[in-house]
Design a protein around this motif. Structure first.
Motif, PDB file in Angstrom:
ATOM      1  N   LEU A 460       0.830  -1.208   0.000  1.00  0.00           N
ATOM      2  CA  LEU A 460       0.000   0.000   0.000  1.00  0.00           C
ATOM      3  C   LEU A 460       0.861   1.254   0.000  1.00  0.00           C
ATOM      4  O   LEU A 460       0.588   2.213  -0.742  1.00  0.00           O
ATOM      5  N   VAL A 461       1.902   1.275   0.824  1.00  0.00           N
ATOM      6  CA  VAL A 461       2.750   2.473   0.916  1.00  0.00           C
ATOM      7  C   VAL A 461       3.632   2.622  -0.322  1.00  0.00           C
ATOM      8  O   VAL A 461       4.208   3.694  -0.544  1.00  0.00           O
ATOM      9  N   ARG A 462       3.740   1.550  -1.139  1.00  0.00           N
ATOM     10  CA  ARG A 462       4.467   1.655  -2.412  1.00  0.00           C
ATOM     11  C   ARG A 462       3.502   1.932  -3.572  1.00  0.00           C
ATOM     12  O   ARG A 462       3.899   1.848  -4.741  1.00  0.00           O
ATOM     13  N   PHE A 507       1.279   0.062  14.301  1.00  0.00           N
ATOM     14  CA  PHE A 507       2.714  -0.233  14.405  1.00  0.00           C
ATOM     15  C   PHE A 507       3.466   0.396  13.238  1.00  0.00           C
ATOM     16  O   PHE A 507       4.512   1.039  13.422  1.00  0.00           O
ATOM     17  N   TYR A 508       2.955   0.209  12.035  1.00  0.00           N
ATOM     18  CA  TYR A 508       3.624   0.782  10.856  1.00  0.00           C
ATOM     19  C   TYR A 508       3.591   2.304  10.875  1.00  0.00           C
ATOM     20  O   TYR A 508       4.582   2.958  10.499  1.00  0.00           O
ATOM     21  N   LEU A 509       2.501   2.892  11.297  1.00  0.00           N
ATOM     22  CA  LEU A 509       2.425   4.351  11.373  1.00  0.00           C
ATOM     23  C   LEU A 509       3.484   4.912  12.316  1.00  0.00           C
ATOM     24  O   LEU A 509       4.009   6.014  12.094  1.00  0.00           O
ATOM     25  N   ASN A 510       3.800   4.167  13.358  1.00  0.00           N
ATOM     26  CA  ASN A 510       4.788   4.630  14.347  1.00  0.00           C
ATOM     27  C   ASN A 510       6.227   4.346  13.934  1.00  0.00           C
ATOM     28  O   ASN A 510       7.155   4.926  14.522  1.00  0.00           O
ATOM     29  N   HIS A 511       6.434   3.455  12.936  1.00  0.00           N
ATOM     30  CA  HIS A 511       7.798   3.051  12.618  1.00  0.00           C
ATOM     31  C   HIS A 511       8.229   3.354  11.180  1.00  0.00           C
ATOM     32  O   HIS A 511       9.428   3.292  10.884  1.00  0.00           O
ATOM     33  N   LEU A 519       1.557   8.443   3.541  1.00  0.00           N
ATOM     34  CA  LEU A 519       0.821   7.705   2.510  1.00  0.00           C
ATOM     35  C   LEU A 519      -0.111   6.671   3.139  1.00  0.00           C
ATOM     36  O   LEU A 519      -1.262   6.519   2.714  1.00  0.00           O
ATOM     37  N   LEU A 520       0.402   5.986   4.146  1.00  0.00           N
ATOM     38  CA  LEU A 520      -0.418   4.975   4.811  1.00  0.00           C
ATOM     39  C   LEU A 520      -1.596   5.627   5.530  1.00  0.00           C
ATOM     40  O   LEU A 520      -2.723   5.115   5.481  1.00  0.00           O
ATOM     41  N   ARG A 521      -1.348   6.765   6.155  1.00  0.00           N
ATOM     42  CA  ARG A 521      -2.423   7.466   6.868  1.00  0.00           C
ATOM     43  C   ARG A 521      -3.519   7.896   5.891  1.00  0.00           C
ATOM     44  O   ARG A 521      -4.717   7.796   6.183  1.00  0.00           O
ATOM     45  N   GLN A 522      -3.124   8.356   4.715  1.00  0.00           N
ATOM     46  CA  GLN A 522      -4.107   8.741   3.686  1.00  0.00           C
ATOM     47  C   GLN A 522      -4.924   7.530   3.244  1.00  0.00           C
ATOM     48  O   GLN A 522      -6.141   7.617   3.076  1.00  0.00           O
ATOM     49  N   ALA A 523      -4.241   6.401   3.061  1.00  0.00           N
ATOM     50  CA  ALA A 523      -4.938   5.179   2.630  1.00  0.00           C
ATOM     51  C   ALA A 523      -5.933   4.723   3.690  1.00  0.00           C
ATOM     52  O   ALA A 523      -7.055   4.303   3.368  1.00  0.00           O
ATOM     53  N   VAL A 524      -5.535   4.827   4.953  1.00  0.00           N
ATOM     54  CA  VAL A 524      -6.422   4.429   6.052  1.00  0.00           C
ATOM     55  C   VAL A 524      -7.637   5.348   6.110  1.00  0.00           C
ATOM     56  O   VAL A 524      -8.779   4.888   6.286  1.00  0.00           O
ATOM     57  N   GLU A 525      -7.400   6.645   5.970  1.00  0.00           N
ATOM     58  CA  GLU A 525      -8.510   7.610   5.993  1.00  0.00           C
ATOM     59  C   GLU A 525      -9.466   7.362   4.832  1.00  0.00           C
ATOM     60  O   GLU A 525     -10.698   7.419   4.991  1.00  0.00           O
ATOM     61  N   PHE A 526      -8.897   7.062   3.644  1.00  0.00           N
ATOM     62  CA  PHE A 526      -9.739   6.770   2.477  1.00  0.00           C
ATOM     63  C   PHE A 526     -10.561   5.506   2.711  1.00  0.00           C
ATOM     64  O   PHE A 526     -11.757   5.456   2.395  1.00  0.00           O
ATOM     65  N   GLU A 527      -9.941   4.500   3.291  1.00  0.00           N
ATOM     66  CA  GLU A 527     -10.647   3.256   3.583  1.00  0.00           C
ATOM     67  C   GLU A 527     -11.771   3.478   4.581  1.00  0.00           C
ATOM     68  O   GLU A 527     -12.871   2.927   4.436  1.00  0.00           O
TER      69      GLU A 527
END
Length: 542
Positions: A460-462, A507-511, A519-527
Motif C-alpha cells: 500500500l505504501v508503495r 505499528f507501521y504508522l509509528n515506525h 501515505l499509509l495514513r491517507q490510505a487508512v482515511e480513504f478506507e
C-alpha cells in the motif's frame, strides 16, 4: 533378651526422630499461619539464595533438622512425602507448596523428585482452580521452586534446567491450557515492568552486579548519592525500593535530574539487579544469547525457555542432550511466533522473529550431529524436526513478503526431502496456509494472518494497490476460515480481524519514515470513508 537389647538401642533415636518430626510439623503449621496472615509467598527467598543464607528462616530450621537427623533424614523426608500426598488429595495446596520446599531442603540432590515437585505445582495444582489469576499463581510457585530451591542446590544438573524450560515452553508458551492467553499477558507485563518498553541489555550487562559492586563503581559520585559509606546499605535499599515500587520500574523524577548520563547508568544497574532478583536472569547471559542467535523478545515465554535450556546445555554438555532438544524446539517456536505484537486487553498477537531463522537451522544441524552418537532414533527425529521447521518457515516468509527467503528455504527443504520437488512452490505455500489455519494453532494462524496484513500494508505504501488488495483479501479469508473452525473455543480464538489490522497499521504508522507513514495514513482515511459510505448505503436500503 536379644529383642530387649535391640529395643533399648533403637528406643532413643526413635524417640528423637518422633520429637523432631513433631517439631517440624509444629514449625510448619506456625509458618503457614504466619504466611497466611502476612499474605506471603511460600517460595520467597533472598536475592542471592544459597544454602546457608542467614536471611532465610526456613532454611535455617531445615539445616538444623538435617544435622540433627543425620542418617534419619531420609525417614523424615519419606514422612513429608506421605504428608504431601495426603495434602494433595485433600486439596490443601498452600501447605503442599510449603512442604515441597521442605522436601527439597531435606533431599536436595534427588533431581527427579525435585523436578516432580515443581511440575506438580505448575501443572497438577494449577488446574484445580478455574480462576486464571489463581492458576497463574501456582505456575509461578512451581517456577520459583526450581529457581529458588532446586537450582540453588543443583546448579549443574541439566534435568532441572530442562524441566524449568519446559514449563515456560509448554505450560505458558503453548495453547493447551485454557488460561494460556492470561499467562502470556501476565508474563509480558512482568517483564515490561522490569525492563521498560525499550530495554538496553548492553548497558545492563556492563552495569555493576550487586550492592558491593554498585558501591565500588559509583564511589566517585558518592557525595551526590550516599555521602557516607556507613549509610550506603540504607541508601541502596531505599533507592531500589523506590525504583521497583512503580510500574514500570523507574527512578524518581528528581533523582539526578541534572546529570542524565549518570542517571542512565544507575537506571541500568537497578534494572539488572531487579532482573537478577526477581527473575534470576543474568543480563550478561542474555546479551550472549543475542549475539549467538539474534535479539529475543523477553516478554515471551519462548525466550525464557531458550535461556534456561541453554544454561542446561552449558551446565553439562555431555549429559545435556535433552536440553539441546528443548533449546532447538524453543528456538523454532520463537522464530515462528516469538515477538509480541499486542500486549493490551485480554488477548495477545504474535509475529515471527525472522532473525532467528539461520541460527535455529544451525542449532538443529548441530543437534542432529550430537544425536548420531546417541541413537539412530534420536538422529531420525532430529532430521524430521529440521524438515518440519523448514516446512513451517517457507509460508511464513512468503506471508511477510520475504519471497527470496521463502524460495531459499524451500530449496533447503527439497534438498532434505525430495518428495517436495514435484510440488509447485506457490501452491505449496497456499496449501500450508490453509492447513495451518485448519489445525487450530492460534499462534501460527495469527502469525500468518498478521504477515499477510503486513505485506498488504507494505504494498500500500508503495502505491501498489492491486497487490495490497490481494493480500488483504487473503488475510480476511484465512481469518474468517480460522474463526469458523475455532472461533467458539476461548482457548484458540483470534482477536477480531479489525483489531488485528488496526494494531498492525498503528505499528507501521509509528515506525515508517514520515513520507511513507503519511501515505499509509491517507490510505487508512480513504478506507474509513469508504466503510462509512458503505454503511450509509446499507442503512438507506433498510
Amino acid at each position: 533378651m536379644k529383642l530387649f537389647s535391640v529395643i533399648r538401642k533403637l528406643f532413643p533415636p526413635l524417640v528423637l526422630t518422633a520429637l523432631l518430626i513433631w517439631g517440624m510439623i509444629f514449625l510448619q503449621n506456625r509458618l503457614l499461619r504466619t504466611a497466611k496472615q502476612e499474605k506471603l509467598r511460600f517460595s520467597d527467598v533472598s536475592a542471592q539464595a544459597i544454602p546457608g543464607n542467614s536471611g532465610d528462616g526456613n532454611r535455617a530450621a531445615i539445616r538444623f533438622v538435617q544435622k540433627a537427623l543425620g542418617s534419619f533424614r531420609g525417614l523424615a523426608a519419606d514422612f513429608l512425602w506421605l504428608r504431601a500426598e495426603r495434602m494433595k488429595q485433600e486439596g490443601r495446596n498452600f501447605e503442599l507448596a510449603q512442604l515441597s520446599s521442605w522436601i527439597i531442603d531435606l533431599q536436595p540432590n534427588y533431581a527427579s523428585a525435585v523436578a516432580y515437585l515443581g511440575w506438580n505445582l505448575a501443572y497438577n495444582i494449577s488446574v484445580t482452580t478455574s480462576d486464571f489469576a489463581e492458576r497463574w499463581r501456582w505456575v509461578q510457585e512451581g517456577i520459583a521452586l526450581y529457581k529458588e530451591r532446586a537450582l540453588v542446590y543443583n546448579p549443574d544438573d541439566p534435568e532441572i534446567y530442562r524441566e524449568l524450560a519446559w514449563i515456560y515452553f509448554h505450560k505458558m508458551g503453548d495453547t493447551m491450557d485454557d488460561a494460556q492467553a492470561y499467562y502470556k499477558i501476565q508474563q509480558a507485563g512482568k517483564i515490561v515492568s522490569i525492563l521498560g518498553s525499550e530495554p538496553d541489555f548492553a548497558a545492563m550487562a556492563q552495569a555493576p552486579g550487586g550492592k558491593a559492586e554498585f558501591q565500588r563503581v559509583f564511589a566517585a559520585h558518592k557525595k551526590d548519592l550516599w555521602q557516607d559509606d556507613k549509610n550506603f546499605d540504607s541508601f541502596y535499599e531505599t533507592l531500589y525500593r523506590k525504583f521497583t515500587g512503580v510500574r514500570p520500574s523507574a527512578l524518581p523524577d528528581d533523582f539526578l535530574a541534572n546529570d542524565q548520563p549518570l542517571r542512565r547508568k544507575i537506571d541500568a544497574a537497578l534494572r539488572a539487579e531487579q532482573l537478577r532478583r526477581e527473575e534470576k536472569l543474568d543480563p550478561v547471559k542474555i546479551l550472549e544469547l543475542h549475539q549467538k542467535y539474534g535479539e529475543l523478545d523477553w516478554r515471551t515465554a519462548e525466550s525464557q525457555a531458550i535461556y534456561w535450556a541453554s544454561l542446561g546445555v552449558a551446565a553439562d554438555p555431555e549429559k545435556g542432550l535433552l536440553c539441546k532438544r528443548q533449546l532447538v524446539d524453543a528456538l523454532a517456536a520463537a522464530f515462528q511466533a516469538g515477538i509480541i505484537q499486542v500486549t493490551g486487553g485480554s488477548e495477545v498477537s504474535f509475529v515471527p522473529n525472522f532473525r532467528l531463522g539461520e541460527p535455529t537451522l544451525a542449532a538443529m544441524e548441530q543437534y542432529e550431529k550430537d544425536c548420531v552418537a546417541f541413537s539412530k532414533g534420536f538422529t531420525e527425529a532430529a532430521r524430521t524436526k529440521r524438515i518440519n521447521f523448514l516446512k513451517n518457515a517457507v509460508p511464513l516468509f512468503y506471508a511477510y513478503g520475504l519471497y527470496r527467503d521463502a524460495e531459499s528455504y524451500y530449496r533447503k527443504l527439497t534438498a532434505l526431502d525430495e518428495s517436495f520437488k514435484n510440488q509447485n512452490f506457490e501452491q505449496y505455500v497456499f496449501s500450508v496456509w490453509k492447513e495451518e489455519v485448519r489445525g487450530n494453532d492460534v499462534k501460527r494462524a495469527g502469525a500468518i494472518i498478521s504477515g499477510l496484513i503486513s505485506t498488504s500494508i507494505q504494498y500500500l505504501v508503495r502505491a501498489q494497490q492491486t497487490e495490497a488488495l490481494s493480500y488483504e483479501r487473503m488475510a480476511r479469508y484465512l481469518h474468517r476460515y480460522y474463526m469458523q473452525q475455532s472461533g467458539d473455543n476461548q482457548r484458540t480464538k483470534l482477536p477480531p480481524y479489525s483489531e488485528m489490522k488496526s494494531d498492525i497499521t498503528l505499528f507501521y504508522l509509528n515506525h515508517l519514515p514520515p513520507a511513507q507513514a503519511a501515505l499509509l495514513r491517507q490510505a487508512v482515511e480513504f478506507e474509513n470513508i469508504q466503510k462509512k459510505n458503505d454503511n450509509i448505503k446499507k442503512d438507506e436500503k433498510k
